[in-house]
Design a protein around this motif. Structure first.
Motif, mmCIF file in Angstrom:
data_model
loop_
_atom_site.group_PDB
_atom_site.id
_atom_site.type_symbol
_atom_site.label_atom_id
_atom_site.label_comp_id
_atom_site.label_asym_id
_atom_site.label_seq_id
_atom_site.Cartn_x
_atom_site.Cartn_y
_atom_site.Cartn_z
ATOM 1 N N LEU A 126 -3.954 7.142 -1.670
ATOM 2 C CA LEU A 126 -5.305 6.615 -1.828
ATOM 3 C C LEU A 126 -5.916 6.244 -0.478
ATOM 4 C CD1 LEU A 126 -5.179 4.273 -4.945
ATOM 5 C CD2 LEU A 126 -6.401 6.424 -4.681
ATOM 6 N N ILE A 127 -5.114 5.534 0.311
ATOM 7 C CA ILE A 127 -5.623 5.109 1.617
ATOM 8 C C ILE A 127 -5.935 6.321 2.475
ATOM 9 C CG2 ILE A 127 -4.972 3.963 3.765
ATOM 10 C CD1 ILE A 127 -3.491 1.899 2.118
ATOM 11 N N TRP B 269 -7.768 -3.705 1.086
ATOM 12 C CA TRP B 269 -7.947 -4.039 -0.330
ATOM 13 C C TRP B 269 -7.086 -3.136 -1.215
ATOM 14 C CZ3 TRP B 269 -9.820 -8.377 -2.121
ATOM 15 C CH2 TRP B 269 -10.694 -9.118 -1.290
ATOM 16 N N ILE B 270 -7.018 -1.865 -0.850
ATOM 17 C CA ILE B 270 -6.137 -0.962 -1.615
ATOM 18 C C ILE B 270 -4.698 -1.447 -1.510
ATOM 19 C CG2 ILE B 270 -5.252 1.395 -1.801
ATOM 20 C CD1 ILE B 270 -7.891 2.343 -0.633
ATOM 21 N N LEU C 242 -0.005 -6.074 -5.251
ATOM 22 C CA LEU C 242 -0.073 -6.975 -6.404
ATOM 23 C C LEU C 242 0.413 -6.269 -7.661
ATOM 24 C CD1 LEU C 242 -3.391 -8.939 -5.909
ATOM 25 C CD2 LEU C 242 -1.064 -9.857 -5.973
ATOM 26 N N ALA C 243 0.036 -4.987 -7.798
ATOM 27 C CA ALA C 243 0.485 -4.240 -8.983
ATOM 28 C C ALA C 243 1.998 -4.139 -9.017
ATOM 29 C CB ALA C 243 -0.150 -2.852 -8.981
ATOM 30 N N THR C 244 2.632 -3.857 -7.865
ATOM 31 C CA THR C 244 4.096 -3.792 -7.869
ATOM 32 C C THR C 244 4.681 -5.166 -8.159
ATOM 33 O OG1 THR C 244 4.090 -4.067 -5.492
ATOM 34 C CG2 THR C 244 4.320 -1.836 -6.289
ATOM 35 N N ALA D 142 -1.014 1.893 5.293
ATOM 36 C CA ALA D 142 -0.247 2.992 4.697
ATOM 37 C C ALA D 142 1.236 2.851 5.042
ATOM 38 C CB ALA D 142 -0.787 4.328 5.192
ATOM 39 N N TRP D 143 1.508 2.559 6.322
ATOM 40 C CA TRP D 143 2.921 2.451 6.705
ATOM 41 C C TRP D 143 3.584 1.236 6.058
ATOM 42 C CZ3 TRP D 143 4.907 6.662 7.866
ATOM 43 C CH2 TRP D 143 4.301 7.584 8.717
ATOM 44 N N LEU D 144 2.826 0.141 5.899
ATOM 45 C CA LEU D 144 3.412 -1.028 5.223
ATOM 46 C C LEU D 144 3.860 -0.642 3.815
ATOM 47 C CD1 LEU D 144 1.384 -4.310 5.829
ATOM 48 C CD2 LEU D 144 3.660 -3.727 6.621
#
Lengths: 490, 517
Positions: free
Chosen positions: B21-22, B49-50, B56-58, B134-136
């Motif tokens: 997504l990012i 934000w993504i 948060l979803a995980t 993305a890398w995080l």
């Protein structure tokens, strides 16, 4: 006799079209058309191999047992033609630079590929030698193709050392012929089984000469001296081609000779020692010299020496324990993974050199991550694959080869191989660092971005997808490799 | 617990979806795009934000798993598997297999929590944000993969996957001597994993499977390598990761030069991969060798505890101080493991969880302080509590938790380890107790020099914690640390459940060995 010619189909397509291209060069001036013809020939060759595979010709021998078409040969024919196809498709820049010699360039790639394909299917020492010369002579010219200082130096070095390697190979073959009275691999195997006792020293001497000859083509240390100069001087698509195709064919013939002719228990232990020692030397020499390189082509030349060492682990493993197919199929799997990976890396190198006027210095990769993020990502991905990190083709190749070593009791060799992964990380990460971390020396804005040719982009996409697909779903290729080696070891 | 759909795969690969997504959505400098125009804040805000949404979803998924986890059933739950590579003829089979048990469930949850913390603490990062977040997220996937893999090759795959994001995160967004630290981190880890791979292959070849659940320790005896050698090979990788003295030197460098979020993840979950590996792989697959190695492990553990603590006291850089304290704290893990009993092992596992929260919080606090003061030198700071009282409270709280104050999480883990190990490793425990004393010394002394002491008006302009992301992190982590301190069984029960089978197999081999000899 006609059926024999049929078996030679994949190579014949290339030889005939290659000869046509030499003449067509005189009246066909369109670069795209010439490239298209060469590419079509390679595709035709792949198709022919596939037809031979499906039409049940497997195991057929032709021309009095000189050639064989089995799954092993077909595996390599397709791999080699695929590598050549990629080399042709990324050669747009080289062909633009040399408008008058386009046909020659393409024809030589086809001839060389035909030679390598013949090598994979050879079962006779004379045939092996002819195939090797066909490919070598074409490659000498290709390396020196640009006729500038570096290209000529590389070509000449390759020619001179190659001539010595051919001579050494021929000595080995002559000794073998004198001992066994035959040039056919199965007859040699029979002789060794029945009368080999007491002649081990002479046989080992002959085999060592053969290893030197084939090891030269595979860029195995200590027969690697040509590689750095030839890679640096050669047109980049040719360097890519040499690094993967020559290596693949050399390993094909090593497997064929050593496990069709010399597979007797009498000698297997010696092969294990020789291959294990060569593997160790190659890995260390390749990796240590690669650390110091600032020219990316030279770095990849030494990396290819190290990779040849890794592949030799598989040969040592099968010598140690021939009941297992694992070693040989590991070599095939690794070769295929290495081929797509290295082609991906070299495609980016071609494109970057096109952008910046032909520089291969690591400095010219600074800031590539911001200038051309896609190129940088592909190159970084290829280098990560070469280290052997997931999720890539070489990751599984390494695991697979190291497992063969552990399984056949050569754990120390797996440790050496794994330790070399560490050394290799130190230099494979340098271009990654340059691309993403170091700031560009020159501002991106004052560079004119040349739009790369579609064929190059397509090739890059395909080989990169190959690296990823093999890395995520290795099962298919493993099964193909298993089926291929079963043809020899059954 | 069988959820009926591959919830673990979803959990592990959700962050990768976030990466896609990012990568696909516009980054900065595209003001014509209505999506970006309408995004909260400015264009640069988009990736974070993504990342926050995905993290948060995980967290929610792992929380649901944590609640649904069946606390009465032994073995792996939420198992999700199929044959990935099956080359029967040559005996190279790899399973795509994930599952969690009592040991890994809390660590999965911890990873999800700290990933959210890592995203929040990066809220002010404005350099190449697309790549950064993305890398995080790639890092989160790889750590989750390590904690849930049930196949040695899968474990190895995720173990290696973590290298690329770490290398780039430290060397692009780090500070100080970041290139050196990043490469040092990679080379140390690759060195360890090279040996680990050989060990795994030896195990896999001997047992004819890479499935962790199917490898039996008697099969290992048939390997080409003697079992102690395999144990040692794999131990090298885990010891480097944990880390223990003398292979700890990558850690202070990596921690000091890494951006705050990476330090949090590094201390909070990456080090735990080492401790988890020791319990999950070494002691589960080779309990006999592990039982023989107890004294060696205890000695290494105690050396790490004491040496790490002494070196910590001498540090002049606040972040480096916290980094070294990790070496000391991770020594407790080895000490707990060497006890070979349920108490000791679950204490060691508990230490993994609590240290993740506490040191994660310490790094957050140091990061927030550094954002304001732009120095980490202890001698430059004085009386900060006057100017930034809220951050002071957070720092003091995390520090007290770190030194093992009762009613906070760290105390529970350390007391359990001491209780577990006291009987079998009395001498080691006695020496290790000095580590607790030294921990009190270095933490209190550091707090005194930085937050207390004479008021320094140079720092009068410093803004206190003022952003919702900062409040969320500090309050959330404080609540969790108190929760685990006063009601540890919420996690402890699970961990005991997870280590029980390990202890059983250790007892079986030990009694068999005693009976036979």
């Amino acid at each position: 006799m006609l059926s024999d010619v049929n078996l030679l189909g994949p190579e014949l397509v290339l030889l005939v079209v290659g000869a046509f291209l030499l003449i067509a060069d005189l009246f066909l001036k369109d670069r795209r058309l010439l490239m298209g013809i060469a590419a079509a020939a390679l595709l035709g060759s792949i198709l022919y191999s596939a037809i031979l595979l499906t039409e049940g010709h497997m195991g057929s021998q032709g021309f009095g047992g000189v050639l064989v078409v089995d799954k092993f040969a077909v595996f390599f024919q397709i791999l080699l033609a695929g590598a050549a196809l990629a080399a042709v498709l990324v050669s747009t820049e080289t062909l633009q630079r040399t408008p008058s010699r386009r046909g020659e360039y393409l024809a030589l790639i086809l001839f060389s590929t035909a030679g390598l394909q013949l090598l994979a299917g050879s079962r006779d020492l004379i045939m092996i030698f002819i195939a090797l010369e066909l490919t070598s002579i074409s490659q000498y010219i290709l390396v020196g193709f640009h006729k500038d200082r570096w290209s000529s130096e590389g070509g000449l070095k390759y020619l001179l050392t190659g001539a010595i390697a051919s001579a050494v190979l021929l000595y080995g073959m002559v000794i073998l012929l004198g001992l066994t009275g035959s040039t056919n691999l199965s007859e040699i195997a029979q002789y060794i089984a029945w009368q080999g006792e007491g002649k081990e020293e002479a046989l080992i001497l002959a085999a060592t000469f053969l290893i030197a000859g084939f090891g030269f083509k595979a860029a195995v240390a200590p027969f690697q001296m040509w590689a750095p100069d030839a890679y640096t001087g050669a047109p980049t698509p040719i360097a890519a081609y040499l690094s993967v195709a020559s290596k693949a064919a050399a390993f094909a013939i090593l497997i064929r000779v050593f496990f069709e002719a010399f597979s007797d228990d009498l000698l297997a232990d010696h092969w294990k020692t020789i291959f294990a020692v060569l593997a160790t030397i190659s890995m260390f020499v390749g990796n240590f010299f690669a650390i110091r390189q600032n020219n990316i082509k030279r770095m990849l030349a030494y990396s290819s020496v190290a990779q040849a060492g890794t592949l030799l682990i598989g040969l040592a493993a099968i010598s140690a324990d021939r009941s297992e197919l694992l070693g040989a199929s590991g070599i095939l799997f690794y070769l295929a993974g290495y081929t797509v990976t290295n082609l991906a890396a070299f495609t980016v190198i071609v494109l970057v050199a096109n952008q910046n006027g032909g520089s291969y210095d690591l400095k010219s990769y600074r800031g590539l991550g911001t200038r051309s993020p896609w190129l940088a990502i592909v190159l970084a991905f290829a280098l990560i694959s070469l280290i052997g990190l997931p999720p890539t083709a070489v990751f599984f190749g390494k695991i697979y080869l190291f497992e063969t070593a552990v399984q056949s009791g050569l754990t120390w060799l797996a440790v050496v191989g794994a330790a070399n992964t560490l050394i290799s990380a130190a230099y494979y990460l340098r271009p990654v660092k340059a691309m993403f971390i170091d700031d560009a020396e020159t501002e991106a804005s004052d560079e004119v971005m040349v739009r790369p040719a579609n064929s190059v982009i397509a090739t890059m996409g395909l080989v990169t997808a190959g690296v990823l697909v093999i890395g995520l779903h290795p099962g298919l290729l493993i099964n193909a490799a298993e089926a291929a080696v079963a043809a020899i070891f059954s | 617990m069988d959820p009926g759909f591959p919830v673990l795969s979803l959990l592990i690969f959700l962050p990768l979806l976030g990466v896609v997504l990012i990568a696909l959505l516009p980054g900065k400098h595209t003001p014509t795009d209505w999506l970006v125009q309408n995004a909260p804040g400015n264009a640069v805000d988009y990736p974070k934000w993504i990342a926050l949404g995905i993290a948060l979803a995980t967290l929610i998924i792992s929380l649901v798993m944590f609640i649904l986890f069946d606390r009465s059933a032994a073995g792996f739950q939420f198992v999700d598997e199929f044959d990935w590579i099956s080359a029967e003829a040559v005996g190279f089979n790899v399973k795509y297999a994930f599952g969690v048990d009592g040991l890994s469930m809390p660590l999965v949850f911890l990873t999800a929590i700290l990933s959210v913390v890592a995203v929040l603490v990066s809220w002010r990062v404005n350099l190449r944000t697309k790549e950064y977040f993305a890398w995080l997220l790639v890092l989160e996937t790889s750590v989750l993969g390590v904690f849930t893999s049930l196949d040695l090759i899968m474990f190895f795959l995720f173990w290696e996957l973590e290298l690329v994001p770490m290398f780039l995160l430290i060397s692009i967004w780090g500070s100080g001597n970041r290139n050196y630290s990043a490469l040092k981190f990679v080379l140390y880890t690759v060195f360890g994993s090279a040996f680990m791979l050989v060990g795994f292959l030896a195990l896999g070849v001997a047992a004819d499977t890479f499935d962790i659940r199917e490898i039996r320790h008697d099969a290992v005896a048939a390997a080409f390598l003697p079992a102690p050698a395999i144990f040692a090979f794999i131990m090298i990788a885990f010891a480097i990761k944990l880390p223990v003295v003398p292979v700890h030197t990558w850690l202070p460098d990596a921690h000091t030069d890494a951006p705050t979020a990476v330090s949090v993840l590094l201390a909070g979950v990456l080090l735990k991969m080492g401790g988890y590996g020791i319990l999950r792989l070494l002691f589960t697959l080779m309990p006999d060798v592990g039982a023989d190695a107890d004294l060696a492990l205890a000695i290494i553990g105690v050396v790490s505890i004491v040496y790490g603590a002494i070196v910590t006291i001498r540090q002049t850089d606040l972040k480096r101080l916290i980094a070294y304290s990790s070496v000391s704290h991770m020594g407790f893990v080895l000490l707990g493991v060497s006890a070979l009993g349920v108490t000791g092992l679950s204490g060691a596992a508990m230490q993994l969880v609590t240290h993740g929260l506490i040191t994660g919080m310490l790094f957050v606090m140091v990061g927030l302080v550094y954002d304001r003061t732009h120095t980490r030198q202890i001698s430059d700071m004085s009386g900060l509590a006057h100017h930034i009282p809220l951050l002071g409270i957070g720092m003091v709280f995390a520090g007290l938790a770190g030194l093992g104050l009762p009613a906070l999480a760290g105390f529970v883990a350390e007391i359990t380890i001491f209780l577990g190990a006291f009987e079998s490793q009395t001498a080691a425990v006695s020496v290790a107790l000095t580590g607790v004393l030294l921990a009190a010394a270095y933490i209190l002394w550091a707090l005194q020099r930085t937050f207390f002491g004479p008021k320094d008006d140079n720092w009068a302009h410093l803004p206190d914690a003022n952003h919702w992301s900062e409040f969320t992190i500090i309050a959330g982590l404080m609540a969790l640390i108190v929760l685990l301190g006063v009601y540890p069984s919420v996690v402890m029960d699970l961990l005991e459940m997870g280590v029980e089978p390990i202890v059983e197999s250790i007892e079986t081999v030990v009694s068999a060995g005693a009976g036979g000899g």
